[in-house]
Design an enzyme around this catalytic site. Structure first.
Site, short mmCIF file in Angstrom:
data_model
loop_
_atom_site.label_atom_id
_atom_site.label_comp_id
_atom_site.label_asym_id
_atom_site.label_seq_id
_atom_site.Cartn_x
_atom_site.Cartn_y
_atom_site.Cartn_z
CG ASP A 149 36.74 -3.02 -19.61
OD1 ASP A 149 35.62 -2.49 -19.70
OD2 ASP A 149 37.12 -3.66 -18.61
CG ASP B 248 33.20 2.06 -19.12
OD1 ASP B 248 32.53 1.50 -20.00
OD2 ASP B 248 33.18 1.72 -17.92
CE LYS C 27 52.43 2.60 -22.57
NZ LYS C 27 52.50 4.07 -22.66
CE1 TYR D 144 40.86 -6.65 -18.07
CE2 TYR D 144 38.86 -6.56 -19.35
CZ TYR D 144 39.83 -5.92 -18.60
OH TYR D 144 39.76 -4.57 -18.39
CG ASP E 191 50.19 6.53 -23.25
OD1 ASP E 191 50.01 6.12 -24.40
OD2 ASP E 191 51.32 6.64 -22.75
#
Ligand code: NAD
Length: 367
Positions: free
Chosen positions: A251, A255, A195, A146, A227
């Site tokens: 992020d 959620d 990852k 980001y 994942d």
């Protein structure tokens, strides 16, 4: 002890829920003999209305000069509120980004706890929920994808977009230290999510987290891929204690965690700096659809105040007292509209009544 707390009520339901969190803090102050000096500040839509900008330098300075910031949510109804006719850098959300950046907040905490009384709000099957879950996400907030360089250029007759994902060793180290310290204060298990089978930034992440782990042998460290973590969160949420991850993964996963925990009105959050300073706010938005009706759930704001007591003021007993009071209120069947079910023995309370119930349940040091 004396503490200075900057208070940004914000927009929409912000003032209603922050008022209740303040009520609870004042009761804690009376019970434990502390003095909280609250400094009222404007940010977001209310600051645009008053000063023509979402965050003034003066507000930022006053936040910096406090021990912590307690905030409601900011923003209005997108597409309806005149704030969204302004250029993006003048809108309420720009104030929030500037505030987080200006305060150097790099570590975001989002707990997701399933209260036994609110099991029905969890979309997962009973057999998956098992004994429930109580997890904490520690998300790096100021680095990664980001904040990298980005560009869209024409190459070979077509458009090509690039986003850089960069992590510096120091950025990983400081958030890892926070995560180990938080896990040490909980059940002592930290799962670092990355990852690393694909990304160099993740391989560095894993290496630095491992190094930091050597200094905290009391915390059990594990690593998982993002994942498989996304799957495990909905298959075995009770297997996690603290999850540490980088900005974008955090992020997305936070959620997912909010969704499995149930109502938005129950979820607090904190954003921390290297020292004890932090900003505390509910995870949800300003809920303009229910603003001004005295029906919003103040528990997320109250639990954010509990986090403020624990992480910024280093008052863990007081924080626990607030969290226990929230549990008792739920056990007594008190509910705001968002968490009300059709079940016998439940009482529908207003925002204000819920705050009063929690304040009344606080026990103080003489339990
Ligand atoms: P929202 O979180 O405000 O509302 C989503 C739904 O959850 C609504 O139905 C709302 O009534 C309900 N809800 C949220 N908090 C609640 C509470 N405490 N009690 C009961 N119900 C609650 O999301 P949205 O509608 O997409 O956004 C509204 C505004 O909030 C927008 O301007 C958005 O930009 C802003 N926002 C601000 C923040 C922040 O300040 N950190 C975060 C997210 C969204």
């Amino acid at each position: 002890m004396e503490y200075r707390i900057a208070v940004i009520e914000g927009d929409g339901i912000g003032p209603e829920i922050v008022r209740e969190a303040r009520k609870v803090l004042l009761r804690i102050a009376a019970l434990y003999g502390h003095h909280f000096e609250f400094r009222e500040l404007l940010m977001g839509g209310s600051s645009i209305d008053r000063f023509g900008e979402p965050l003034t330098e003066e507000t930022l300075e006053k936040c910096r000069a406090s021990d912590a910031v307690l905030m409601g949510s900011i923003g209005g109804k997108v597409g309806v509120s005149p704030w969204y006719l302004l250029p993006p850098e003048k809108r309420p959300e720009a104030g929030l980004l500037k505030l987080r950046k200006g305060l150097g907040l790099f570590c975001n905490l989002r707990p997701a706890k399933l209260y036994p009384e609110l099991r029905n709000a969890c979309p997962l099957r009973e057999s998956v929920i098992g004994d429930g879950f109580d997890l904490m996400m520690v998300r790096e907030l100021t680095g990664g994808l980001y904040f990298g360089e980005r560009s869209t250029v024409r190459e070979g007759g077509e458009l090509v977009a690039r986003d850089e994902l960069c992590y510096r060793e120091s950025e990983i180290r400081r958030v890892a230290r926070k995560a180990f310290s938080i896990a040490g204060g909980r059940r002592g298990r930290l799962c670092s999510v990355d990852k690393a089978n694909v990304l160099d930034s993740s391989r560095l992440w894993r290496r630095i987290v491992e190094e930091e782990g050597k200094a905290c042998p009391e915390v059990e460290l594990s690593h998982a891929l993002v994942d498989s973590t996304a799957m495990l969160l909905v298959r075995k949420p009770g297997s996690f204690d603290v999850i540490l991850t980088e900005n974008m993964f955090g992020d997305i996963l936070s959620d997912e965690m909010a969704e499995i925990a149930g109502s938005l009105g129950m979820l607090p959050s904190a954003s921390l700096r290297e020292d004890r300073f932090g900003l505390y706010e509910p995870s949800g938005g300003s809920a303009p659809d229910i603003a001004g009706q005295n029906i919003a759930n103040p528990l997320a704001a109250i639990l954010s105040a509990a986090m403020l007591l624990r992480y910024s003021l280093e008052l863990p007993k007081e924080a626990e007292d607030v969290e226990t009071a929230v549990e008792k209120v739920l056990r007594d069947g008190c509910r705001t509209k968002d968490i009300l079910e059709e079940k016998k023995g439940l009482k529908l309370l207003s925002t204000e009544e819920m705050g009063e119930e929690v304040a009344a349940k606080l026990r103080g040091p003489l339990r």
